[in-house]
Design a protein around this motif. Sequence first.
Motif: not given
Length: 122
Positions: A60-85
Amino acid sequence: QVQVAESGGGLVQTGGSLRLSCAASGRTFSIYAMNWFRQAPGKEREFVAGINWFGGTMIYKDSVKGRFTISRDNAKNTVYLQMNNLKPEDTAVYYCAVGPGINLPPVRYNYWGQGTQVTVSS
């Protein structure tokens, strides 16, 4: 060829949340990593977060650590970026990039999505 498509942007107030999605299609077996970059008006495109497709390494970029979370779903070939705060300085067009690694210079990525606008109002 790999096709990449982002979705999930929008307008949100400071402190709000959004979830971005990036779906890959085509020669997805060639994917090694998927990354999120962003570009604000008048600024260079910058790395936000990336994930290794098989090992699960996340950076992660330092300024988004603790606020953003990246995750993946291999079966769907999809990546998500959950952005909070979210903060006004997070306002940018967010792009998904598929390529040989995490947090490489943008020129190293051959496959990009069209981008999705995220606007955070103060």
